[in-house]
Design a protein around this motif. Structure first.
Motif, PDB file in Angstrom:
ATOM      1  N   LEU A  35     100.901  27.604 -33.435  1.00 28.83           N
ATOM      2  CA  LEU A  35     103.041  28.153 -32.865  1.00 28.83           C
ATOM      3  C   LEU A  35     102.098  28.719 -31.588  1.00 28.83           C
ATOM      4  CD1 LEU A  35     103.615  29.938 -35.893  1.00 28.83           C
ATOM      5  CD2 LEU A  35     104.837  27.602 -35.282  1.00 28.83           C
ATOM      6  N   LEU A  36     100.467  29.266 -31.458  1.00 29.09           N
ATOM      7  CA  LEU A  36      99.955  29.604 -29.975  1.00 29.09           C
ATOM      8  C   LEU A  36      99.973  28.481 -29.544  1.00 29.09           C
ATOM      9  CD1 LEU A  36      97.835  32.487 -31.102  1.00 29.09           C
ATOM     10  CD2 LEU A  36      99.528  32.632 -29.480  1.00 29.09           C
ATOM     11  N   GLY A  37      98.964  27.396 -29.877  1.00 36.38           N
ATOM     12  CA  GLY A  37      98.376  26.702 -28.556  1.00 36.38           C
ATOM     13  C   GLY A  37      99.854  25.276 -28.457  1.00 36.38           C
ATOM     14  N   ALA A  38     100.673  25.072 -29.379  1.00 39.21           N
ATOM     15  CA  ALA A  38     101.684  24.114 -28.995  1.00 39.21           C
ATOM     16  C   ALA A  38     103.049  24.248 -28.901  1.00 39.21           C
ATOM     17  CB  ALA A  38     101.454  23.210 -30.539  1.00 39.21           C
ATOM     18  N   GLY A  39     102.744  25.489 -28.904  1.00 36.30           N
ATOM     19  CA  GLY A  39     104.452  25.920 -28.190  1.00 36.30           C
ATOM     20  C   GLY A  39     105.381  25.916 -29.795  1.00 36.30           C
ATOM     21  N   LEU A  40     105.461  25.149 -31.039  1.00 32.51           N
ATOM     22  CA  LEU A  40     106.430  24.519 -31.691  1.00 32.51           C
ATOM     23  C   LEU A  40     106.953  25.678 -32.633  1.00 32.51           C
ATOM     24  CD1 LEU A  40     104.717  22.026 -31.829  1.00 32.51           C
ATOM     25  CD2 LEU A  40     105.056  21.639 -33.979  1.00 32.51           C
ATOM     26  N   ARG A  41     108.614  26.027 -32.554  1.00 30.91           N
ATOM     27  CA  ARG A  41     109.197  26.566 -33.566  1.00 30.91           C
ATOM     28  C   ARG A  41     108.697  26.408 -35.397  1.00 30.91           C
ATOM     29  NH1 ARG A  41     113.335  22.837 -31.132  1.00 30.91           N
ATOM     30  NH2 ARG A  41     114.671  24.249 -29.285  1.00 30.91           N
ATOM     31  N   SER A  97     110.408  26.576 -37.761  1.00 32.57           N
ATOM     32  CA  SER A  97     110.421  25.658 -39.135  1.00 32.57           C
ATOM     33  C   SER A  97     110.165  24.309 -37.957  1.00 32.57           C
ATOM     34  CB  SER A  97     112.612  25.010 -38.149  1.00 32.57           C
ATOM     35  OG  SER A  97     112.672  25.394 -37.165  1.00 32.57           O
ATOM     36  N   GLU A  98     109.773  23.778 -37.299  1.00 33.86           N
ATOM     37  CA  GLU A  98     109.041  22.385 -36.808  1.00 33.86           C
ATOM     38  C   GLU A  98     107.767  22.701 -37.460  1.00 33.86           C
ATOM     39  OE1 GLU A  98     111.516  21.922 -32.686  1.00 33.86           O
ATOM     40  OE2 GLU A  98     109.434  22.954 -33.025  1.00 33.86           O
ATOM     41  N   ALA A  99     106.895  23.771 -37.678  1.00 39.23           N
ATOM     42  CA  ALA A  99     105.988  23.784 -38.029  1.00 39.23           C
ATOM     43  C   ALA A  99     105.690  23.917 -39.453  1.00 39.23           C
ATOM     44  CB  ALA A  99     105.058  24.774 -37.227  1.00 39.23           C
ATOM     45  N   CYS A 100     105.936  24.414 -40.002  1.00 37.92           N
ATOM     46  CA  CYS A 100     106.702  23.941 -41.339  1.00 37.92           C
ATOM     47  C   CYS A 100     107.204  22.767 -42.039  1.00 37.92           C
ATOM     48  CB  CYS A 100     107.175  25.267 -41.938  1.00 37.92           C
ATOM     49  SG  CYS A 100     106.402  26.954 -41.946  1.00 37.92           S
ATOM     50  N   GLN A 101     107.835  22.228 -41.163  1.00 39.05           N
ATOM     51  CA  GLN A 101     108.621  20.530 -41.794  1.00 39.05           C
ATOM     52  C   GLN A 101     107.573  19.766 -41.444  1.00 39.05           C
ATOM     53  OE1 GLN A 101     113.389  21.795 -41.565  1.00 39.05           O
ATOM     54  NE2 GLN A 101     112.103  20.589 -40.721  1.00 39.05           N
ATOM     55  N   LEU A 102     106.692  19.772 -40.882  1.00 39.64           N
ATOM     56  CA  LEU A 102     105.434  18.398 -40.578  1.00 39.64           C
ATOM     57  C   LEU A 102     105.088  17.996 -41.893  1.00 39.64           C
ATOM     58  CD1 LEU A 102     103.073  20.128 -37.757  1.00 39.64           C
ATOM     59  CD2 LEU A 102     104.857  18.832 -37.257  1.00 39.64           C
ATOM     60  N   PHE A 116     116.619  21.141 -38.237  1.00 39.62           N
ATOM     61  CA  PHE A 116     116.227  20.725 -37.260  1.00 39.62           C
ATOM     62  C   PHE A 116     117.109  20.843 -35.608  1.00 39.62           C
ATOM     63  CE2 PHE A 116     114.738  17.503 -34.095  1.00 39.62           C
ATOM     64  CZ  PHE A 116     113.547  16.850 -34.123  1.00 39.62           C
ATOM     65  N   LYS A 117     116.422  21.958 -34.915  1.00 43.35           N
ATOM     66  CA  LYS A 117     117.273  22.345 -33.996  1.00 43.35           C
ATOM     67  C   LYS A 117     117.564  21.675 -32.467  1.00 43.35           C
ATOM     68  CE  LYS A 117     117.880  26.814 -31.548  1.00 43.35           C
ATOM     69  NZ  LYS A 117     117.254  28.074 -31.791  1.00 43.35           N
ATOM     70  N   GLY A 118     116.803  20.707 -32.971  1.00 42.62           N
ATOM     71  CA  GLY A 118     116.245  19.608 -31.261  1.00 42.62           C
ATOM     72  C   GLY A 118     115.521  19.739 -30.761  1.00 42.62           C
ATOM     73  N   ARG A 119     114.890  18.768 -30.203  1.00 42.56           N
ATOM     74  CA  ARG A 119     113.557  18.532 -29.612  1.00 42.56           C
ATOM     75  C   ARG A 119     113.775  16.783 -29.047  1.00 42.56           C
ATOM     76  NH1 ARG A 119     109.111  21.123 -29.797  1.00 42.56           N
ATOM     77  NH2 ARG A 119     106.809  20.319 -28.799  1.00 42.56           N
ATOM     78  N   GLU A 120     113.398  17.652 -27.706  1.00 43.76           N
ATOM     79  CA  GLU A 120     113.545  16.572 -26.650  1.00 43.76           C
ATOM     80  C   GLU A 120     112.588  15.496 -26.453  1.00 43.76           C
ATOM     81  OE1 GLU A 120     116.287  15.416 -23.592  1.00 43.76           O
ATOM     82  OE2 GLU A 120     117.007  17.083 -25.993  1.00 43.76           O
ATOM     83  N   ARG A 167     107.250  45.140 -36.034  1.00 40.94           N
ATOM     84  CA  ARG A 167     105.965  44.102 -35.910  1.00 40.94           C
ATOM     85  C   ARG A 167     106.503  42.857 -35.473  1.00 40.94           C
ATOM     86  NH1 ARG A 167     100.900  45.996 -35.023  1.00 40.94           N
ATOM     87  NH2 ARG A 167     101.167  48.124 -37.336  1.00 40.94           N
ATOM     88  N   PHE A 168     106.050  41.693 -34.772  1.00 40.29           N
ATOM     89  CA  PHE A 168     105.651  40.848 -34.375  1.00 40.29           C
ATOM     90  C   PHE A 168     105.973  40.352 -35.118  1.00 40.29           C
ATOM     91  CE2 PHE A 168     104.140  42.606 -30.574  1.00 40.29           C
ATOM     92  CZ  PHE A 168     104.757  42.302 -29.611  1.00 40.29           C
ATOM     93  N   THR A 169     106.718  38.704 -34.997  1.00 44.28           N
ATOM     94  CA  THR A 169     107.182  37.971 -36.182  1.00 44.28           C
ATOM     95  C   THR A 169     106.538  36.507 -35.443  1.00 44.28           C
ATOM     96  OG1 THR A 169     109.294  36.873 -35.154  1.00 44.28           O
ATOM     97  CG2 THR A 169     109.733  38.357 -37.042  1.00 44.28           C
ATOM     98  N   LEU A 170     106.173  35.529 -36.639  1.00 42.07           N
ATOM     99  CA  LEU A 170     105.750  33.796 -35.951  1.00 42.07           C
ATOM    100  C   LEU A 170     106.074  34.041 -34.773  1.00 42.07           C
ATOM    101  CD1 LEU A 170     105.760  32.749 -39.688  1.00 42.07           C
ATOM    102  CD2 LEU A 170     103.250  33.515 -37.959  1.00 42.07           C
TER     103      LEU A 170
END
Length: 455
Positions: A230-236, A238-243, A280-284, A361-364
């Motif tokens: 999430l830090l290095g690739a900026g995925l949402r 939901s996107e990361a958890c559905q890989l 899937f929120k949509g990704r370009e 606290r911060f969230t993911l």
């Protein structure tokens, strides 16, 4: 996708336009290559809160004989924001009394604005639909008048109405007014909540100073890999958890993000209830671009995770799974948001990470904010070139550049840092560092920017 309907508890009948409106939103999402179930869930919940408020407010208005200087419809709609943010502390009688009846607790302004936005869309769309039906009636195509349900005629009947009959007629009257004529109120500035711009409110990225400690204290390889991703690739999230495992190429150190709707294997081995949680929120772009050293950290951690932690012989191919005793091996996307953020928030306490401006606290999602924040402001090429807004938009997968602007550091915040460094130079002082490479790099970038301003 899962949709909703809202039923009157007394009659069992559907509330006008509710399910139809949600179905239209779903169809729009699908046509735009989006399928975000969480967006539908939020819309359904927001509208439920509003319509429940309308029903209770009108009953309280009549039973307690509340006076108003405007129409009942205007009073109910324009008091809604007070109902959300102030509750029983509101100066408006309808908002205050209704909050006491429903035991509604106040929410933040940012959350309330989301509720108001949902309501505005619903009321505006329903008013437009009502205008369309009236036009069709004028042209003689349809007849939308049902005399037996005319509220005024029924209320003027000589026979005495029962309490339930009277409440139902009043309820239908107010709801009908809301869906047919409420648009003129929700579109006014009186319905929204404005707030002054503030750097505290605008900053949502995880603190740079605590990133190293966060990754070092990750309780598992999976958590370290997910957080670095999430830090290095900026995925949402939901996107990361559905890989899927096949989306990650450990040899070439590449990662791709696909929509689940185009791949049958995304449904293989899932319980039907879990398939409804796919979104899937949509990704370009399908390619993920890493900021280093997060890419290196991710691929190292994911290798160890697959080797030592991920349960073997699972029926599905999802990369991240839960390791708790309850539901062990279940895809992480199917877990609740609270579950996914639980360990992340505990580690923040352990490393004494500062909280957000509201004390929480911060969230993911703050890790994705860091990606956009860093790329737009502090990630420089060897020649000292910064990334453009359009470049960051593509790397974050935003369809609209306005979404990317949210992640840009506010100009006056950057200017304040430059002013601080300039003052240190004037005072012939050096900037002290603590060995943190991100803090040091941020200082170097600010030094470059300061040098340019001096030129």
């Amino acid at each position: 996708m899962k949709t909703y309907d809202l039923l009157d508890p007394l009659t069992g009948e559907s509330v006008a336009f509710y399910a139809e409106y949600l179905n239209k939103i779903i169809q729009e999402q699908i046509s735009n290559s989006k399928q975000a179930q969480n967006s539908i869930d939020a819309q359904a919940s927001d509208l439920h809160v509003f319509l429940e408020y309308v029903v209770n407010a009108q009953e309280i208005f009549y039973s307690r004989k509340i006076t108003t200087n405007s129409t009942l419809l205007a009073e109910i709609i324009l008091s809604y924001r007070d109902y959300l943010t102030l509750g029983v502390n509101s100066q408006k009688a309808i908002a205050r009394e209704t909050a006491a009846e429903t035991q509604r607790k106040p929410i933040s302004i940012s959350s309330a604005n989301r509720y108001l936005s949902s309501v505005n869309g619903f009321v505006s769309a329903s008013a437009t639909e009502h205008e369309r039906l009236n036009k069709a009636k004028e042209l003689g195509f349809i007849d939308i008048d049902v005399s037996s349900e005319d509220i005024h005629r029924n209320l003027l009947q000589r026979r005495k109405l029962s309490e339930n009959e009277r409440k139902r007629l009043l309820r239908e009257s107010v709801l009908a007014q809301v869906v047919s004529g409420g648009g003129k109120y929700t579109r006014t500035r009186l319905f929204g909540i404005s707030r002054k711009a503030s750097s505290k409110n605008d900053y949502q990225h995880f603190p740079v100073s605590h990133i190293e400690d966060l990754l070092d204290k990750a309780p598992s390889y999976m958590d370290r890999a997910l957080w670095a991703l999430l830090l290095g690739a900026g995925l949402r999230t939901s996107e990361a958890c559905q890989l899927l495992i096949s989306d990650v190429d450990i040899v070439t150190e590449e990662l791709h993000v696909f929509t689940y709707r185009d791949r049958v294997k995304c449904f293989e081995g899932l319980a039907f209830s879990d398939t409804l949680k796919l979104s899937f929120k949509g990704r370009e772009t399908e390619n993920a671009a890493f900021i280093e050293p997060f890419g290196e950290i991710f691929f190292e951690a994911i290798t160890n995770y697959l080797k030592f932690e991920r349960p073997k012989n699972l029926s599905h191919n999802y990369l991240f799974v839960t390791n708790s005793n309850n539901g062990r091996g279940r895809p992480l996307f199917a877990a609740s948001r609270t579950t996914r953020n639980g360990k992340f928030k505990k580690i923040q306490e352990l490393i004494s990470c500062p909280t957000k401006h509201n004390g929480r606290r911060f969230t993911l999602h703050s890790l994705r904010h860091f990606y956009g924040y860093w790329l737009l402001n502090f990630h420089l090429t060897e020649k000292g070139e910064r990334f453009s807004l359009l470049e960051v938009q593509r790397m974050m997968g935003h369809a609209n550049v306005n979404s990317t602007k949210i992640y840009a550091v506010i100009d006056y915040e950057l200017a304040r840092e430059k002013m601080r460094l300039a003052n240190l130079v004037l005072q012939n002082k050096s900037v002290q560092t603590n060995g943190n490479p991100f803090v040091n790099h941020k200082k170097d970038v600010l030094d470059v920017l300061l040098a340019r301003t001096e030129e």
